[in-house]
Design a protein around this motif. Structure first.
Motif, PDB file in Angstrom:
ATOM      1  N   GLY A 187       0.788  -1.220   0.000  1.00 50.33           N
ATOM      2  CA  GLY A 187       0.000   0.000   0.000  1.00 50.33           C
ATOM      3  C   GLY A 187       0.823   1.275   0.000  1.00 50.33           C
ATOM      4  N   ASP A 188       0.178   2.365   0.401  1.00 47.77           N
ATOM      5  CA  ASP A 188       0.840   3.669   0.419  1.00 47.77           C
ATOM      6  C   ASP A 188       1.931   3.708   1.484  1.00 47.77           C
ATOM      7  N   CYS A 189       3.041   4.307   1.134  1.00 53.81           N
ATOM      8  CA  CYS A 189       4.161   4.456   2.059  1.00 53.81           C
ATOM      9  C   CYS A 189       4.045   5.810   2.751  1.00 53.81           C
ATOM     10  N   ARG A 190       4.186   5.821   4.070  1.00 56.85           N
ATOM     11  CA  ARG A 190       4.103   7.071   4.836  1.00 56.85           C
ATOM     12  C   ARG A 190       5.342   7.929   4.651  1.00 56.85           C
ATOM     13  N   ASN A 191       6.481   7.306   4.306  1.00 55.01           N
ATOM     14  CA  ASN A 191       7.751   8.027   4.281  1.00 55.01           C
ATOM     15  C   ASN A 191       8.195   8.492   2.897  1.00 55.01           C
ATOM     16  N   CYS A 192       7.490   8.111   1.859  1.00 55.83           N
ATOM     17  CA  CYS A 192       7.888   8.555   0.520  1.00 55.83           C
ATOM     18  C   CYS A 192       6.675   8.539  -0.412  1.00 55.83           C
ATOM     19  N   ALA A 193       6.877   9.065  -1.603  1.00 54.47           N
ATOM     20  CA  ALA A 193       5.792   9.166  -2.577  1.00 54.47           C
ATOM     21  C   ALA A 193       5.723   7.900  -3.429  1.00 54.47           C
ATOM     22  N   ALA A 194       5.333   6.794  -2.803  1.00 50.05           N
ATOM     23  CA  ALA A 194       5.252   5.524  -3.525  1.00 50.05           C
ATOM     24  C   ALA A 194       4.106   4.683  -2.980  1.00 50.05           C
ATOM     25  N   HIS A 195       3.608   3.808  -3.815  1.00 52.01           N
ATOM     26  CA  HIS A 195       2.574   2.842  -3.450  1.00 52.01           C
ATOM     27  C   HIS A 195       3.123   1.465  -3.804  1.00 52.01           C
ATOM     28  N   HIS A 196       3.366   0.649  -2.790  1.00 53.48           N
ATOM     29  CA  HIS A 196       3.969  -0.670  -3.002  1.00 53.48           C
ATOM     30  C   HIS A 196       2.867  -1.670  -3.370  1.00 53.48           C
ATOM     31  N   LEU A 197       2.974  -2.239  -4.567  1.00 55.83           N
ATOM     32  CA  LEU A 197       1.957  -3.163  -5.064  1.00 55.83           C
ATOM     33  C   LEU A 197       2.270  -4.619  -4.740  1.00 55.83           C
ATOM     34  N   GLY A 198       3.549  -4.956  -4.624  1.00 51.86           N
ATOM     35  CA  GLY A 198       3.900  -6.337  -4.315  1.00 51.86           C
ATOM     36  C   GLY A 198       5.383  -6.599  -4.441  1.00 51.86           C
ATOM     37  N   SER A 199       5.805  -7.705  -3.840  1.00 51.93           N
ATOM     38  CA  SER A 199       7.207  -8.140  -3.892  1.00 51.93           C
ATOM     39  C   SER A 199       7.240  -9.653  -3.984  1.00 51.93           C
ATOM     40  N   GLY A 200       8.381 -10.159  -4.408  1.00 54.39           N
ATOM     41  CA  GLY A 200       8.562 -11.600  -4.475  1.00 54.39           C
ATOM     42  C   GLY A 200       9.356 -11.992  -5.701  1.00 54.39           C
ATOM     43  N   SER A 201       8.990 -13.130  -6.256  1.00 49.85           N
ATOM     44  CA  SER A 201       9.673 -13.609  -7.459  1.00 49.85           C
ATOM     45  C   SER A 201       9.296 -12.723  -8.648  1.00 49.85           C
ATOM     46  N   HIS A 202       9.990 -12.929  -9.740  1.00 52.55           N
ATOM     47  CA  HIS A 202       9.697 -12.170 -10.959  1.00 52.55           C
ATOM     48  C   HIS A 202       8.240 -12.388 -11.373  1.00 52.55           C
ATOM     49  N   GLU A 203       7.800 -13.620 -11.344  1.00 49.57           N
ATOM     50  CA  GLU A 203       6.418 -13.941 -11.739  1.00 49.57           C
ATOM     51  C   GLU A 203       5.400 -13.255 -10.835  1.00 49.57           C
ATOM     52  N   GLN A 204       5.665 -13.234  -9.530  1.00 48.78           N
ATOM     53  CA  GLN A 204       4.745 -12.580  -8.600  1.00 48.78           C
ATOM     54  C   GLN A 204       4.694 -11.073  -8.834  1.00 48.78           C
ATOM     55  N   ALA A 205       5.833 -10.477  -9.129  1.00 52.13           N
ATOM     56  CA  ALA A 205       5.873  -9.037  -9.371  1.00 52.13           C
ATOM     57  C   ALA A 205       5.151  -8.664 -10.668  1.00 52.13           C
TER      58      ALA A 205
END
Length: 107
Positions: A58-76
């Motif tokens: 989700g939205d990051c409190r410390n920067c102007a970014a929204h994290h959608l996901g992490s993991g393997s290449h396929e997951q990303a």
């Protein structure tokens, strides 16, 4: 999308370019981040390893970014497709600089 491998964070790339990478280039942990500028996504992913300050979802409190996901290449890639729709893999053309009479040969 950003690749993190062997302690190095690589430059951000469009999901289409990331989807077109070879198996060797797909190694590592991948992060799918939505940001206004590539620099914001890069700073966010670098900040993930600094401690608990940056959000992994989700939205990051410390920067102007929204994290959608992490993991393997396929997951990303799947996280990118959930956000923007179908991702069609593509390889950017090879870039070459033409030899020029006016450019000095320094090596």
């Amino acid at each position: 999308m950003l690749r993190e491998h062997d302690g190095q964070v690589y430059a951000p790339m469009h999901p289409e370019v990331a989807a077109g990478l070879t198996a060797e280039e797909q190694r590592g942990t991948w992060h799918t981040v939505r940001a206004d500028f590539p620099e914001h996504a890069f700073a966010h992913v670098r900040g993930l390893s600094d401690g608990p300050g940056h959000a992994r979802t989700g939205d990051c409190r410390n920067c102007a970014a929204h994290h959608l996901g992490s993991g393997s290449h396929e997951q990303a890639v799947r996280a990118a497709e959930d956000a923007i729709g179908v991702v069609t893999p593509r390889r950017p053309p090879a870039v070459r600089i033409p030899d020029s009479f006016f450019w000095p040969h320094r090596f």
